[in-house]
Motif scaffolding. Structure first.
Motif, PDB file in Angstrom:
ATOM      1  N   ALA A 254       0.832  -1.212   0.000  1.00  0.00           N
ATOM      2  CA  ALA A 254       0.000   0.000   0.000  1.00  0.00           C
ATOM      3  C   ALA A 254       0.864   1.259   0.000  1.00  0.00           C
ATOM      4  O   ALA A 254       0.596   2.208  -0.739  1.00  0.00           O
ATOM      5  N   VAL A 255       1.911   1.275   0.815  1.00  0.00           N
ATOM      6  CA  VAL A 255       2.800   2.436   0.882  1.00  0.00           C
ATOM      7  C   VAL A 255       3.472   2.662  -0.471  1.00  0.00           C
ATOM      8  O   VAL A 255       3.555   3.799  -0.953  1.00  0.00           O
ATOM      9  N   SER A 256       3.931   1.591  -1.100  1.00  0.00           N
ATOM     10  CA  SER A 256       4.585   1.713  -2.416  1.00  0.00           C
ATOM     11  C   SER A 256       3.637   2.295  -3.462  1.00  0.00           C
ATOM     12  O   SER A 256       4.029   3.157  -4.247  1.00  0.00           O
ATOM     13  N   LYS A 257       2.408   1.812  -3.478  1.00  0.00           N
ATOM     14  CA  LYS A 257       1.433   2.308  -4.454  1.00  0.00           C
ATOM     15  C   LYS A 257       1.112   3.789  -4.218  1.00  0.00           C
ATOM     16  O   LYS A 257       1.033   4.570  -5.167  1.00  0.00           O
ATOM     17  N   ILE A 258       0.933   4.163  -2.957  1.00  0.00           N
ATOM     18  CA  ILE A 258       0.643   5.567  -2.652  1.00  0.00           C
ATOM     19  C   ILE A 258       1.831   6.441  -3.032  1.00  0.00           C
ATOM     20  O   ILE A 258       1.659   7.509  -3.619  1.00  0.00           O
ATOM     21  N   TYR A 259       3.044   5.991  -2.710  1.00  0.00           N
ATOM     22  CA  TYR A 259       4.232   6.779  -3.057  1.00  0.00           C
ATOM     23  C   TYR A 259       4.360   6.946  -4.569  1.00  0.00           C
ATOM     24  O   TYR A 259       4.677   8.030  -5.053  1.00  0.00           O
ATOM     25  N   LYS A 260       4.096   5.880  -5.299  1.00  0.00           N
ATOM     26  CA  LYS A 260       4.173   5.947  -6.766  1.00  0.00           C
ATOM     27  C   LYS A 260       3.200   7.000  -7.300  1.00  0.00           C
ATOM     28  O   LYS A 260       3.543   7.804  -8.169  1.00  0.00           O
ATOM     29  N   ASP A 261       1.984   7.025  -6.755  1.00  0.00           N
ATOM     30  CA  ASP A 261       0.987   8.028  -7.159  1.00  0.00           C
ATOM     31  C   ASP A 261       1.446   9.441  -6.803  1.00  0.00           C
ATOM     32  O   ASP A 261       1.301  10.375  -7.592  1.00  0.00           O
ATOM     33  N   LEU A 262       1.994   9.592  -5.602  1.00  0.00           N
ATOM     34  CA  LEU A 262       2.459  10.914  -5.173  1.00  0.00           C
ATOM     35  C   LEU A 262       3.627  11.399  -6.019  1.00  0.00           C
ATOM     36  O   LEU A 262       3.732  12.593  -6.323  1.00  0.00           O
ATOM     37  N   LYS A 263       4.487  10.490  -6.395  1.00  0.00           N
ATOM     38  CA  LYS A 263       5.628  10.846  -7.249  1.00  0.00           C
ATOM     39  C   LYS A 263       5.125  11.360  -8.603  1.00  0.00           C
ATOM     40  O   LYS A 263       5.640  12.344  -9.131  1.00  0.00           O
ATOM     41  N   LYS A 264       4.100  10.701  -9.131  1.00  0.00           N
ATOM     42  CA  LYS A 264       3.499  11.156 -10.390  1.00  0.00           C
ATOM     43  C   LYS A 264       2.873  12.536 -10.234  1.00  0.00           C
ATOM     44  O   LYS A 264       2.806  13.312 -11.191  1.00  0.00           O
ATOM     45  N   GLU A 265       2.391  12.842  -9.018  1.00  0.00           N
ATOM     46  CA  GLU A 265       1.782  14.141  -8.744  1.00  0.00           C
ATOM     47  C   GLU A 265       2.833  15.226  -8.494  1.00  0.00           C
ATOM     48  O   GLU A 265       2.481  16.388  -8.279  1.00  0.00           O
ATOM     49  N   GLY A 266       4.115  14.833  -8.483  1.00  0.00           N
ATOM     50  CA  GLY A 266       5.187  15.814  -8.354  1.00  0.00           C
ATOM     51  C   GLY A 266       5.768  15.990  -6.959  1.00  0.00           C
ATOM     52  O   GLY A 266       6.563  16.893  -6.730  1.00  0.00           O
ATOM     53  N   TYR A 267       5.409  15.135  -6.026  1.00  0.00           N
ATOM     54  CA  TYR A 267       5.944  15.241  -4.667  1.00  0.00           C
ATOM     55  C   TYR A 267       7.271  14.504  -4.559  1.00  0.00           C
ATOM     56  O   TYR A 267       7.467  13.454  -5.172  1.00  0.00           O
ATOM     57  N   ASN A 268       8.198  15.047  -3.741  1.00  0.00           N
ATOM     58  CA  ASN A 268       9.445  14.337  -3.481  1.00  0.00           C
ATOM     59  C   ASN A 268       9.245  13.448  -2.248  1.00  0.00           C
ATOM     60  O   ASN A 268       8.190  13.472  -1.615  1.00  0.00           O
ATOM     61  N   LYS A 269      10.285  12.676  -1.871  1.00  0.00           N
ATOM     62  CA  LYS A 269      10.161  11.726  -0.759  1.00  0.00           C
ATOM     63  C   LYS A 269       9.783  12.408   0.546  1.00  0.00           C
ATOM     64  O   LYS A 269       8.945  11.914   1.292  1.00  0.00           O
ATOM     65  N   GLN A 270      10.418  13.534   0.838  1.00  0.00           N
ATOM     66  CA  GLN A 270      10.151  14.231   2.093  1.00  0.00           C
ATOM     67  C   GLN A 270       8.716  14.745   2.150  1.00  0.00           C
ATOM     68  O   GLN A 270       8.049  14.642   3.172  1.00  0.00           O
ATOM     69  N   GLN A 271       8.230  15.271   1.047  1.00  0.00           N
ATOM     70  CA  GLN A 271       6.856  15.781   0.997  1.00  0.00           C
ATOM     71  C   GLN A 271       5.840  14.636   1.038  1.00  0.00           C
ATOM     72  O   GLN A 271       4.721  14.808   1.526  1.00  0.00           O
ATOM     73  N   ALA A 272       6.232  13.498   0.506  1.00  0.00           N
ATOM     74  CA  ALA A 272       5.307  12.371   0.383  1.00  0.00           C
ATOM     75  C   ALA A 272       5.000  11.688   1.712  1.00  0.00           C
ATOM     76  O   ALA A 272       3.887  11.200   1.907  1.00  0.00           O
ATOM     77  N   SER A 273       5.943  11.674   2.638  1.00  0.00           N
ATOM     78  CA  SER A 273       5.757  10.916   3.891  1.00  0.00           C
ATOM     79  C   SER A 273       4.470  11.256   4.638  1.00  0.00           C
ATOM     80  O   SER A 273       3.697  10.356   4.961  1.00  0.00           O
ATOM     81  N   PRO A 274       4.198  12.532   4.939  1.00  0.00           N
ATOM     82  CA  PRO A 274       2.947  12.807   5.664  1.00  0.00           C
ATOM     83  C   PRO A 274       1.701  12.514   4.819  1.00  0.00           C
ATOM     84  O   PRO A 274       0.653  12.138   5.356  1.00  0.00           O
ATOM     85  N   LEU A 275       1.822  12.646   3.511  1.00  0.00           N
ATOM     86  CA  LEU A 275       0.687  12.373   2.635  1.00  0.00           C
ATOM     87  C   LEU A 275       0.394  10.876   2.561  1.00  0.00           C
ATOM     88  O   LEU A 275      -0.766  10.470   2.462  1.00  0.00           O
ATOM     89  N   ILE A 276       1.440  10.073   2.624  1.00  0.00           N
ATOM     90  CA  ILE A 276       1.245   8.618   2.652  1.00  0.00           C
ATOM     91  C   ILE A 276       0.468   8.239   3.902  1.00  0.00           C
ATOM     92  O   ILE A 276      -0.491   7.464   3.844  1.00  0.00           O
ATOM     93  N   ALA A 277       0.851   8.809   5.038  1.00  0.00           N
ATOM     94  CA  ALA A 277       0.158   8.518   6.295  1.00  0.00           C
ATOM     95  C   ALA A 277      -1.312   8.907   6.213  1.00  0.00           C
ATOM     96  O   ALA A 277      -2.175   8.196   6.731  1.00  0.00           O
ATOM     97  N   GLU A 278      -1.613  10.016   5.558  1.00  0.00           N
ATOM     98  CA  GLU A 278      -3.005  10.458   5.416  1.00  0.00           C
ATOM     99  C   GLU A 278      -3.812   9.537   4.508  1.00  0.00           C
ATOM    100  O   GLU A 278      -4.988   9.282   4.757  1.00  0.00           O
ATOM    101  N   ARG A 279      -3.188   9.060   3.456  1.00  0.00           N
ATOM    102  CA  ARG A 279      -3.900   8.268   2.442  1.00  0.00           C
ATOM    103  C   ARG A 279      -3.954   6.778   2.755  1.00  0.00           C
ATOM    104  O   ARG A 279      -4.695   6.035   2.100  1.00  0.00           O
ATOM    105  N   LEU A 280      -3.171   6.328   3.716  1.00  0.00           N
ATOM    106  CA  LEU A 280      -3.125   4.915   4.054  1.00  0.00           C
ATOM    107  C   LEU A 280      -4.464   4.468   4.631  1.00  0.00           C
ATOM    108  O   LEU A 280      -4.989   5.082   5.546  1.00  0.00           O
TER     109      LEU A 280
END
Length: 126
Positions: free
Chosen positions: A44-70
């Protein structure tokens, strides 16, 4: 993870883990349960990160968003799909979400108490 459980289909669960590409080190219900939840959590984390990366977020920006979307309930439903036996368990995920899970047949009942300060869960009546 903490729990009171006895899986009756450990052989099947162990084989399912191998088919998923996991390499469990032990042949116990504890290891198979934890590995199964861990697999679907990682997925689940990998899939969310992949989506966030496509949306233009970097790793640091993605972490809190992954927690929200999990969606922890979805992860647990996928992980517990083939579990057979009695179980009452609780767990905590690294970002702070927690969960309680019990078998649908009620073999292991689950009791709880909550107020403004604490939440307590037990597999036996207090």
């Amino acid at each position: 993870m903490a729990g009171n459980f006895n899986m009756t289909n450990v052989k099947e669960l162990f084989q399912n883990l191998i088919e998923l590409g996991q390499h469990p080190k032990e042949y116990t219900d504890t290891i198979t349960v934890m590995e199964k939840i861990g697999h679907f959590l990682d997925d689940a984390v990998s899939k969310i990160y992949k989506d966030l990366k496509k949306e233009g977020y970097n790793k640091q920006q993605a972490s809190p968003l992954i927690a929200e979307r999990l969606k922890v309930s979805k992860i647990l439903k996928r992980a517990a799909k083939n579990w057979d036996g009695g179980y009452a368990m609780a767990g905590l995920i690294g970002h702070g979400d927690s969960f309680v899970l019990r078998d649908p047949a009620g073999i292991r009942p689950c009791y709880y108490y909550s107020d403004d300060e604490v939440i307590v869960v037990a597999s036996e009546r207090p």
